[in-house]
Design an enzyme around this catalytic site. Sequence first.
Site, PDB file in Angstrom:
ATOM      1  N   LEU A 228       0.816  -1.213   0.000  1.00 14.37           N
ATOM      2  CA  LEU A 228       0.000   0.000   0.000  1.00 14.37           C
ATOM      3  C   LEU A 228       0.847   1.259   0.000  1.00 14.37           C
ATOM      4  O   LEU A 228       0.457   2.284  -0.550  1.00 14.37           O
ATOM      5  CB  LEU A 228      -0.919   0.014   1.225  1.00 14.37           C
ATOM      6  CG  LEU A 228      -1.974  -1.099   1.311  1.00 14.37           C
ATOM      7  CD1 LEU A 228      -2.695  -1.038   2.642  1.00 14.37           C
ATOM      8  CD2 LEU A 228      -2.969  -0.986   0.164  1.00 14.37           C
ATOM      9  N   GLY A 229       2.007   1.176   0.619  1.00 12.57           N
ATOM     10  CA  GLY A 229       2.851   2.366   0.694  1.00 12.57           C
ATOM     11  C   GLY A 229       4.183   2.058   1.338  1.00 12.57           C
ATOM     12  O   GLY A 229       4.365   1.016   1.973  1.00 12.57           O
ATOM     13  N   GLY A 231       7.466   4.243   3.409  1.00 12.66           N
ATOM     14  CA  GLY A 231       7.983   5.494   3.947  1.00 12.66           C
ATOM     15  C   GLY A 231       9.349   5.308   4.549  1.00 12.66           C
ATOM     16  O   GLY A 231       9.967   4.238   4.425  1.00 12.66           O
ATOM     17  N   GLY A 232       9.819   6.362   5.234  1.00  9.00           N
ATOM     18  CA  GLY A 232      11.151   6.307   5.816  1.00  9.00           C
ATOM     19  C   GLY A 232      11.277   5.305   6.947  1.00  9.00           C
ATOM     20  O   GLY A 232      12.386   4.893   7.287  1.00  9.00           O
ATOM     21  N   SER A 235       7.371  -0.293   5.478  1.00  4.99           N
ATOM     22  CA  SER A 235       6.447  -0.523   4.375  1.00  4.99           C
ATOM     23  C   SER A 235       5.135  -1.070   4.917  1.00  4.99           C
ATOM     24  O   SER A 235       5.114  -1.798   5.910  1.00  4.99           O
ATOM     25  CB  SER A 235       7.045  -1.519   3.373  1.00  4.99           C
ATOM     26  OG  SER A 235       8.286  -1.056   2.884  1.00  4.99           O
ATOM     27  N   LYS A 251       2.197  -3.776   8.649  1.00  9.75           N
ATOM     28  CA  LYS A 251       3.307  -2.820   8.608  1.00  9.75           C
ATOM     29  C   LYS A 251       4.599  -3.510   9.018  1.00  9.75           C
ATOM     30  O   LYS A 251       4.682  -4.083  10.110  1.00  9.75           O
ATOM     31  CB  LYS A 251       2.997  -1.650   9.555  1.00  9.75           C
ATOM     32  CG  LYS A 251       3.998  -0.505   9.504  1.00  9.75           C
ATOM     33  CD  LYS A 251       3.505   0.654  10.365  1.00  9.75           C
ATOM     34  CE  LYS A 251       4.452   1.850  10.299  1.00  9.75           C
ATOM     35  NZ  LYS A 251       3.957   2.977  11.128  1.00  9.75           N
ATOM     36  N   GLU A 311      -5.861  -2.515  12.012  1.00  7.88           N
ATOM     37  CA  GLU A 311      -7.179  -2.392  11.403  1.00  7.88           C
ATOM     38  C   GLU A 311      -7.061  -1.610  10.090  1.00  7.88           C
ATOM     39  O   GLU A 311      -6.323  -0.623  10.018  1.00  7.88           O
ATOM     40  CB  GLU A 311      -8.084  -1.659  12.404  1.00  7.88           C
ATOM     41  CG  GLU A 311      -9.455  -1.303  11.875  1.00  7.88           C
ATOM     42  CD  GLU A 311     -10.158  -0.296  12.770  1.00  7.88           C
ATOM     43  OE1 GLU A 311     -11.311   0.034  12.460  1.00  7.88           O
ATOM     44  OE2 GLU A 311      -9.560   0.157  13.772  1.00  7.88           O
ATOM     45  N   ASP A 318      -6.301   8.153   2.250  1.00  8.26           N
ATOM     46  CA  ASP A 318      -5.716   9.183   3.099  1.00  8.26           C
ATOM     47  C   ASP A 318      -6.212  10.557   2.678  1.00  8.26           C
ATOM     48  O   ASP A 318      -6.648  10.778   1.549  1.00  8.26           O
ATOM     49  CB  ASP A 318      -4.192   9.089   3.154  1.00  8.26           C
ATOM     50  CG  ASP A 318      -3.491   9.488   1.875  1.00  8.26           C
ATOM     51  OD1 ASP A 318      -3.780  10.569   1.342  1.00  8.26           O
ATOM     52  OD2 ASP A 318      -2.629   8.717   1.395  1.00  8.26           O
ATOM     53  N   ASP A 358       3.056  13.793  14.760  1.00 12.96           N
ATOM     54  CA  ASP A 358       3.139  13.898  13.293  1.00 12.96           C
ATOM     55  C   ASP A 358       1.748  13.872  12.661  1.00 12.96           C
ATOM     56  O   ASP A 358       1.502  13.161  11.683  1.00 12.96           O
ATOM     57  CB  ASP A 358       4.010  12.759  12.740  1.00 12.96           C
ATOM     58  CG  ASP A 358       4.525  13.060  11.335  1.00 12.96           C
ATOM     59  OD1 ASP A 358       4.604  14.251  10.967  1.00 12.96           O
ATOM     60  OD2 ASP A 358       4.849  12.115  10.596  1.00 12.96           O
TER      61      ASP A 358
END
Length: 483
Positions: A228-229, A231-232, A235, A251, A311, A318, A358
Site C-alpha cells: 500500500l505504501g 515510507g522512511g 512498508s 506494517k 485495522e 488518506d 506527526d
Amino acid sequence: MLNQESASSSVESGSSSNNVDGCTSDGDIRRSNRKRKALPAEETSSRKRTKKTETIQDQIDAQRAEFEEKYEEKNQLGKGGCGSVFAGCRREDHLPIIIQPLVDAAVHLKQNSIFHRDIKVENILIETGSDVPRLRLIDFGLSCINKKTSIYRTFYGTSAHVPPEWLSSCTYSAGPTTVWQVGVVLFEMLHNKEFRSTNFIRKNLRISSTLSQVFAEFEEKYEEKNQLGKGGCGSVFAGCRREDNLPVAIKHIPKDKVFCKHKDKNGRQISVEVAVMLKLEGSTASSVGHSAPVSLLDWYDLQQELILVLERPMPAEDLAHYIEEHGGSLQEDEAKIIIQQLVDAAVHLKQNSIFHRDIKVENILIETGSDVPRLRLIDFGMSCINKKTSIYRTFYGTSAHVPPEWLSSCTYSAGPTTVWQVGVVLFEMLHNKEFRSTNFIRKKLKISSTLSQDCLDFLEQCLTKVPKQRPTLEQLLNHTWFT
C-alpha cells in the site's frame, strides 16, 4: 577506503626506488640532472628512452602526491588474492561514504544493471558511530554488468554460498542469486553458525525454530497481499485475517527504523508505536472500528523487524488523496466536519497522555462509505507517552511543519504543537497549497481572505506564532466555528 584498483596503484608507486615499466631509479633521475659530457651517437636512443621513462615516473609521482594530498592511508584491513585493502579517510572532511541498508543497496544495483555476485557478511561494513547501525557494501571485484536475460555458467563468488540452482544445473542468474545471498547474510546474523549451501539443502543446517515459529504464527493467521505504501520508517501491505477475511494493514518496520522506544511494565524495551496503541486499546472497551485511531490487532517482534497488524478501514483513503480528488481543496463545511473529528481525536490522545507528534494529511484516513466523511488517525511511529510538563528538545515529525518555537528555541511541547498541526491540516484542506512553517512565518504563505470569519479566526488561532497564545485543544472544541 581504497578500492582494489586504488590499492594496487598505491603499491606500484609506493617506493621511488622501484622501477616501474622500465623506469630508472630515483638515484638515476638525480644523476641525469647533472651536467654531462656529450653522449656518443649510439647512446642517443638510450637517452630518449631514459627521458620517456623519467616522464612516466613524474606522472606516477604526481598521481601519488595528488592521492596523498586528498586521502590519508592508515592500517591494513585485509589482503586477498586480488589485492590489499587499507583503512583511510578523506582529508577534506574525514567522512566515510555511507550507503543504504542492504536490500535497498541491492535494488539500487539492480536498477543500474549491476550484479555484485558476492554479497556476504565479510563484504558488508557496519558503521557504529551512532545509535542506528548503517550498512556499507564493499568489494565489487567479482561483480559484472548484468542483462535481464543473462544466465551465468561460470561461478564467481563464495563457493560456500552458491545458490541451489548452481549445484543442480551449473547455471544461475542475478536476481534469484542476490536474494539467496541476502538470505545467507540474514541467516549468519541470526545464528551463531557459518552458512554452507550444501549443508542447508541437505537439512544439516536449519533455521532457528524460535524465529520460524513466530513468523509461522503470523503467516498462519494472516495473508499478506499488495504493498500500500512505503515510507522512511517501513512498508505497509494490504492483507486479511484468514479466519474471517477481515481486511488488515500489515506494517513491516526494520529494527533500525524503530527510533522511539518505551519501557513496558516488565522493564522490556518495546516500540513506542506498540506501547501507544496498546495503551489506546486499553482505554476503549472495544476499540476496533469505534475510535479515531486505527486499532492494533497483533504484533510480532522478530529479531530484524517488527510486524504490526492494524485495522484497515474499508473503503478509505488518506486525506491527501481525498483533497486531491476534490480538486485540490475542500469546501469549508466539509473541512469543518473533518477538523472537528480531528480535534476530538487529539483530545482523546491528550487524555491518555499520548503525543502523536506527526499529525498531517498523509496520516489521516477518510472513510468514504457513507455520506459523511469519517476520520481515522494512523501512523503512531513518532509518538510518545507524554507528561504534562514535558519539554522536547529533539524533533520528531515532518520538518516542513515544525512549530515556530522549535525554529526559535529548539524546544516544543505537546499541546501547542498539536494545535499548530491541526492548523496545518486545516490550511491544506482549504488552500490548494502545501504548507511550510518557514514560508508561513515569513509571510510568503497567507491564509485566504475568502474564508468565513469564524473559520478564519479558528485557523489564525491555531497558527499563532507564540505557543502560549494558542488555544488549548479543549478551547478549540468550543470555538464558535463548530457551533
